[in-house]
Enzyme design. Structure first.
Site, short mmCIF file in Angstrom:
data_model
loop_
_atom_site.label_atom_id
_atom_site.label_comp_id
_atom_site.label_asym_id
_atom_site.label_seq_id
_atom_site.Cartn_x
_atom_site.Cartn_y
_atom_site.Cartn_z
N LYS A 190 0.86 -1.20 0.00
CA LYS A 190 0.00 0.00 0.00
C LYS A 190 0.88 1.23 0.00
O LYS A 190 2.01 1.19 0.49
CB LYS A 190 -0.89 0.01 1.25
CG LYS A 190 -2.15 0.81 1.08
CD LYS A 190 -3.11 0.07 0.18
CE LYS A 190 -4.52 0.54 0.27
NZ LYS A 190 -5.45 -0.49 -0.19
N GLY A 198 -18.37 7.62 -2.47
CA GLY A 198 -17.30 7.67 -3.47
C GLY A 198 -17.49 6.53 -4.45
O GLY A 198 -18.59 5.98 -4.61
N ASN A 199 -16.39 6.16 -5.09
CA ASN A 199 -16.45 5.15 -6.15
C ASN A 199 -17.06 3.82 -5.67
O ASN A 199 -17.94 3.26 -6.33
CB ASN A 199 -15.03 4.94 -6.69
CG ASN A 199 -14.95 3.80 -7.66
OD1 ASN A 199 -14.70 2.67 -7.27
ND2 ASN A 199 -15.22 4.07 -8.92
N GLY A 238 -20.43 6.58 3.00
CA GLY A 238 -19.57 6.93 1.89
C GLY A 238 -20.39 7.12 0.63
O GLY A 238 -21.49 6.54 0.50
N1 GLU Z 1 -7.16 -0.04 -3.51
C1 GLU Z 1 -7.90 -1.22 -3.76
C2 GLU Z 1 -7.94 -2.12 -2.53
O1 GLU Z 1 -7.81 -1.67 -1.41
C3 GLU Z 1 -7.41 -1.95 -5.00
C4 GLU Z 1 -5.98 -2.31 -4.98
C5 GLU Z 1 -5.47 -2.79 -6.33
O2 GLU Z 1 -6.22 -2.83 -7.27
O3 GLU Z 1 -4.29 -3.11 -6.38
O4 GLU Z 1 -8.22 -3.27 -2.62
#
Ligand code: GLU
Length: 428
Positions: free
Chosen positions: A107, A221-222, A219
């Site tokens: 992350k 959002g997306n 939320g």
């Molecule tokens: N940010 C998204 C998650 O928390 C997707 C991560 C990704 O596609 O690598 O799962």
């Protein structure tokens, strides 16, 4: 991110420890998996529109890459912390493992507020983050993606910077790119749709027709928007959503018992998910405090905003009518709240399973980029449905056969797979 006393990394470690006990893991394996393999702290100088240079702090944490290249999003948030990023990196490892895709967990984050930055300044942050980290990222090492307040445009700037540094076209380096620029059809929808594929299966398990159900969502959002879209398509009714108000710096809930109108609300929402209060009021929405979403008399609660939202303090406000909680966000429920939810026999669809649609589609995006052959949307969403439904059935099956809470069952499968990969590689 908002509560300074809350340490999400400790929470992630506590969750891991309890599964390590269940799996009777040895000390060495625990030591390896309780911590991240690598972490990077970077400073990103950006020339602002007023001519001054501002330095932004950023992070990338790789938790474990025993099952494949590390994978996970990058967040832009003014309150971002390294401990949040550490926790999220660990959760990505489990998430990729529970849906059985050949990727590890990572992350990233940058402490910044895109609301207050011009597009050019945001581009500067994206390119600067890559310049600092390019030697440690790559399609075979660590593959970023969008997350809180980052978009396909941000991904494209990052890709462009990475390809410029490496001197080659490497579209598999990052996922969540715009469609037509190496992005996958369905990626934007994937996380929210994945939440509802899970909800649909949970309703089947509980023998409740979706058309008889209502939901309240934190939320807008997306993730929330696409969850609402698919939930409406299976005839569910969302009666409350909550979102952050950038101007007032607090959140509000928007309630309509006849069901919120997604298209109408989207039309009065900014690109970060903030709904215009005045316009909503005119359209017949009741405006309530930001945390009102949690106490609605609905069948399904979907926290789809940030971590640390259902806590020991507010868990008691969840109505007795609630049958399912589907965690669209990462880490929205604290361990003490989780205990109470488990004892109340609410059907929990834990984050690592509920929101795994995003990373699963990211994996499909990488596959398509590597082939340089892109699938139609129906094909992507069909494959996504299969992957998520299979993961749900595996977790639910284990939960039933071993009488485990759904979160524990998901963790037992995920941690078990990662431990096996570490053992087979001879790491532990
Ligand atoms: N940010 C998204 C998650 O928390 C997707 C991560 C990704 O596609 O690598 O799962």
């Amino acid at each position: 991110m908002t509560d300074k006393s809350f340490n999400p990394f400790e929470m992630a470690q506590t969750q891991f420890d309890s599964i390590a006990d269940k799996l009777d893991l040895d000390e060495g394996t625990r030591e390896l998996l309780r911590y991240n393999q690598r972490e990077y702290h970077v400073s990103i100088p950006v020339r602002m529109d007023d001519g001054t240079v501002k330095v932004f702090r950023g992070f990338r944490v790789q938790h474990n890459d025993s099952r494949g290249p590390a994978k996970g999003g990058i967040r832009f948030h003014p309150m971002e912390t390294i401990n949040t990023v550490r926790a999220l990196a660990m959760w990505m490892t489990w998430k990729c493992a529970v849906v059985d895709i050949p990727l590890g967990g990572a992350k990233g984050g940058v402490i910044c507020d895109p609301h207050n930055l011009s597009a050019r300044e945001q581009e500067g942050i994206c390119r600067g983050w890559i310049r600092q980290l390019s030697r440690d990222l790559g399609p075979l090492n660590d593959v970023p993606a969008p997350d809180v307040m980052t978009t396909p445009q941000h991904m494209l700037w990052m890709l462009d910077e990475f390809e410029t540094i490496r001197g080659s076209k490497l579209p598999g380096f990052i996922t969540g790119k715009p469609v037509g620029m190496g992005g996958s059809m369905g990626r934007t929808e994937a996380t929210g749709y994945g939440v509802i594929f899970n909800v649909r299966e949970a309703l089947k398990e509980l023998k409740i027709p979706p058309a008889d159900t209502t939901a309240s969502i934190q939320g807008f959002g997306n993730v929330a928007q696409y969850a609402i879209e698919l939930y409406n398509q299976i005839w569910g009714k969302v009666v409350c959503v909550s979102c952050w108000d950038q101007k007032d710096q607090i959140s509000y809930s928007f309630k309509k018992l006849d069901g919120i109108d997604l298209v109408e609300l989207k039309g009065i929402t900014d690109r970060f998910g903030g709904i215009d209060k005045k316009k909503a009021e005119k359209s017949g929405y009741e405006i309530l405090p930001g945390d009102a979403w949690i106490e609605q008399e609905v069948d399904i609660l979907i926290p789809a905003a940030l971590e640390n939202q259902i806590t020991g303090e507010n868990v008691g406000r969840i109505s007795d009518k609630v049958k399912i909680i589907a965690e669209g966000a990462n880490g929205p429920t604290t361990p003490d709240a989780d205990k109470e939810i488990s004892s109340r026999k609410i059907f929990m669809i834990p984050d690592l399973l509920a929101n795994a649609g995003g990373v699963t589609c990211s994996y499909f995006e990488q596959v398509q980029c590597n082939m340089n052959y892109f699938w139609e949307k129906d094909e992507v969403l069909g494959k996504l449905d299969t992957k998520i439904t299979n993961a749900f059935n595996a977790v639910n099956g284990l939960a039933k056969s071993k009488k485990l809470y759904m979160r524990d069952a998901a963790y037992v499968i995920a941690v078990g797979r990662v431990v096996e990969a570490c053992r087979e590689r001879g790491w532990v």
